[in-house]
Design a protein around this motif. Sequence first.
Motif, PDB file in Angstrom:
ATOM      1  N   THR A 103      12.029  -3.133  16.530  1.00 55.87           N
ATOM      2  CA  THR A 103      11.549  -4.507  16.608  1.00 55.87           C
ATOM      3  C   THR A 103      12.607  -5.335  17.315  1.00 55.87           C
ATOM      4  O   THR A 103      13.754  -4.902  17.471  1.00 55.87           O
ATOM      5  CB  THR A 103      11.334  -5.089  15.200  1.00 55.87           C
ATOM      6  N   GLN A 104      12.227  -6.533  17.722  1.00 60.62           N
ATOM      7  CA  GLN A 104      13.229  -7.420  18.328  1.00 60.62           C
ATOM      8  C   GLN A 104      14.368  -7.665  17.355  1.00 60.62           C
ATOM      9  O   GLN A 104      15.535  -7.712  17.752  1.00 60.62           O
ATOM     10  CB  GLN A 104      12.596  -8.741  18.761  1.00 60.62           C
ATOM     11  N   GLU A 105      14.045  -7.794  16.086  1.00 61.21           N
ATOM     12  CA  GLU A 105      15.063  -8.059  15.063  1.00 61.21           C
ATOM     13  C   GLU A 105      16.051  -6.898  14.938  1.00 61.21           C
ATOM     14  O   GLU A 105      17.268  -7.094  14.920  1.00 61.21           O
ATOM     15  CB  GLU A 105      14.383  -8.322  13.723  1.00 61.21           C
ATOM     16  N   LYS A 106      15.549  -5.669  14.874  1.00 61.11           N
ATOM     17  CA  LYS A 106      16.430  -4.508  14.732  1.00 61.11           C
ATOM     18  C   LYS A 106      17.219  -4.243  16.015  1.00 61.11           C
ATOM     19  O   LYS A 106      18.382  -3.852  15.962  1.00 61.11           O
ATOM     20  CB  LYS A 106      15.623  -3.279  14.325  1.00 61.11           C
ATOM     21  N   PHE A 107      16.589  -4.465  17.155  1.00 60.36           N
ATOM     22  CA  PHE A 107      17.284  -4.288  18.427  1.00 60.36           C
ATOM     23  C   PHE A 107      18.402  -5.320  18.550  1.00 60.36           C
ATOM     24  O   PHE A 107      19.508  -5.006  18.989  1.00 60.36           O
ATOM     25  CB  PHE A 107      16.293  -4.408  19.579  1.00 60.36           C
ATOM     26  N   ALA A 108      18.117  -6.553  18.133  1.00 63.94           N
ATOM     27  CA  ALA A 108      19.126  -7.613  18.157  1.00 63.94           C
ATOM     28  C   ALA A 108      20.321  -7.239  17.282  1.00 63.94           C
ATOM     29  O   ALA A 108      21.471  -7.420  17.692  1.00 63.94           O
ATOM     30  CB  ALA A 108      18.515  -8.931  17.688  1.00 63.94           C
ATOM     31  N   ALA A 109      20.057  -6.719  16.097  1.00 65.87           N
ATOM     32  CA  ALA A 109      21.139  -6.324  15.194  1.00 65.87           C
ATOM     33  C   ALA A 109      21.997  -5.232  15.827  1.00 65.87           C
ATOM     34  O   ALA A 109      23.230  -5.240  15.703  1.00 65.87           O
ATOM     35  CB  ALA A 109      20.567  -5.851  13.867  1.00 65.87           C
ATOM     36  N   GLN A 110      21.360  -4.302  16.541  1.00 63.07           N
ATOM     37  CA  GLN A 110      22.095  -3.222  17.184  1.00 63.07           C
ATOM     38  C   GLN A 110      23.017  -3.751  18.290  1.00 63.07           C
ATOM     39  O   GLN A 110      24.095  -3.222  18.496  1.00 63.07           O
ATOM     40  CB  GLN A 110      21.114  -2.205  17.761  1.00 63.07           C
ATOM     41  N   LEU A 111      22.584  -4.815  18.963  1.00 63.11           N
ATOM     42  CA  LEU A 111      23.390  -5.384  20.039  1.00 63.11           C
ATOM     43  C   LEU A 111      24.318  -6.499  19.571  1.00 63.11           C
ATOM     44  O   LEU A 111      25.137  -6.987  20.348  1.00 63.11           O
ATOM     45  CB  LEU A 111      22.483  -5.923  21.150  1.00 63.11           C
ATOM     46  N   CYS A 113      17.611 -12.335  17.056  1.00 62.78           N
ATOM     47  CA  CYS A 113      16.251 -11.988  17.475  1.00 62.78           C
ATOM     48  C   CYS A 113      15.764 -12.967  18.547  1.00 62.78           C
ATOM     49  O   CYS A 113      15.115 -12.563  19.513  1.00 62.78           O
ATOM     50  CB  CYS A 113      15.338 -12.002  16.259  1.00 62.78           C
ATOM     51  N   LEU A 114      16.087 -14.232  18.392  1.00 64.42           N
ATOM     52  CA  LEU A 114      15.702 -15.248  19.373  1.00 64.42           C
ATOM     53  C   LEU A 114      16.324 -14.941  20.744  1.00 64.42           C
ATOM     54  O   LEU A 114      15.676 -15.133  21.779  1.00 64.42           O
ATOM     55  CB  LEU A 114      16.125 -16.636  18.894  1.00 64.42           C
ATOM     56  N   THR A 115      17.536 -14.425  20.754  1.00 69.38           N
ATOM     57  CA  THR A 115      18.189 -14.061  22.006  1.00 69.38           C
ATOM     58  C   THR A 115      17.424 -12.946  22.706  1.00 69.38           C
ATOM     59  O   THR A 115      17.179 -13.016  23.914  1.00 69.38           O
ATOM     60  CB  THR A 115      19.648 -13.639  21.754  1.00 69.38           C
ATOM     61  N   ILE A 116      17.025 -11.921  21.958  1.00 70.31           N
ATOM     62  CA  ILE A 116      16.244 -10.822  22.543  1.00 70.31           C
ATOM     63  C   ILE A 116      14.943 -11.375  23.113  1.00 70.31           C
ATOM     64  O   ILE A 116      14.538 -11.032  24.228  1.00 70.31           O
ATOM     65  CB  ILE A 116      15.955  -9.727  21.496  1.00 70.31           C
ATOM     66  N   ASN A 117      14.305 -12.258  22.371  1.00 69.56           N
ATOM     67  CA  ASN A 117      13.054 -12.860  22.836  1.00 69.56           C
ATOM     68  C   ASN A 117      13.273 -13.626  24.137  1.00 69.56           C
ATOM     69  O   ASN A 117      12.470 -13.511  25.069  1.00 69.56           O
ATOM     70  CB  ASN A 117      12.484 -13.774  21.739  1.00 69.56           C
ATOM     71  N   ARG A 127      13.807  -1.412  24.359  1.00 67.23           N
ATOM     72  CA  ARG A 127      13.511  -1.675  22.941  1.00 67.23           C
ATOM     73  C   ARG A 127      12.282  -0.893  22.488  1.00 67.23           C
ATOM     74  O   ARG A 127      12.273  -0.283  21.407  1.00 67.23           O
ATOM     75  CB  ARG A 127      13.303  -3.180  22.719  1.00 67.23           C
ATOM     76  N   LEU A 128      11.247  -0.866  23.321  1.00 66.42           N
ATOM     77  CA  LEU A 128      10.034  -0.139  22.962  1.00 66.42           C
ATOM     78  C   LEU A 128      10.265   1.375  22.938  1.00 66.42           C
ATOM     79  O   LEU A 128       9.721   2.066  22.068  1.00 66.42           O
ATOM     80  CB  LEU A 128       8.896  -0.510  23.910  1.00 66.42           C
ATOM     81  N   LEU A 129      11.071   1.877  23.876  1.00 64.46           N
ATOM     82  CA  LEU A 129      11.393   3.308  23.873  1.00 64.46           C
ATOM     83  C   LEU A 129      12.134   3.721  22.613  1.00 64.46           C
ATOM     84  O   LEU A 129      11.943   4.818  22.102  1.00 64.46           O
ATOM     85  CB  LEU A 129      12.243   3.672  25.094  1.00 64.46           C
ATOM     86  N   THR A 130      12.989   2.826  22.129  1.00 63.27           N
ATOM     87  CA  THR A 130      13.753   3.122  20.914  1.00 63.27           C
ATOM     88  C   THR A 130      12.966   2.792  19.654  1.00 63.27           C
ATOM     89  O   THR A 130      13.446   3.008  18.547  1.00 63.27           O
ATOM     90  CB  THR A 130      15.092   2.354  20.906  1.00 63.27           C
ATOM     91  N   ARG A 131      11.753   2.266  19.850  1.00 58.15           N
ATOM     92  CA  ARG A 131      10.837   1.927  18.748  1.00 58.15           C
ATOM     93  C   ARG A 131      11.465   0.966  17.739  1.00 58.15           C
ATOM     94  O   ARG A 131      11.327   1.126  16.524  1.00 58.15           O
ATOM     95  CB  ARG A 131      10.346   3.191  18.059  1.00 58.15           C
TER      96      ARG A 131
END
Length: 81
Positions: A28-36, A40-44, A22-26
């Motif tokens: 947020t947890q919210e945007k990474f969650a949407a991509q997957l 956001c809570l799941t990513i956390n 997630r950090l490499l792709t820059r």
Amino acid sequence: MNIKKPLVINQPEVGELIRELRLLTRLTQEKFAAQLGVTCLTINRWENGRSNPSPLAMEKVESLLVEMGNRGENLLSRYAD
């Protein structure tokens, strides 16, 4: 026929892998969650070791790593068996 072995990484390593990706792709947890396709809570929860990604989510994570080329492959090689 070549059957692909699912990517299996246990906690705490999978949480560390998810966070690093997630950090490499820059993202947020919210945007990474949407991509997957998760919340956001799941990513956390994944990043903090409170739960593990489903096999389908791990397929998506692996796809993202492959799409990143060498950076993704290097990251994957650090965590995968």
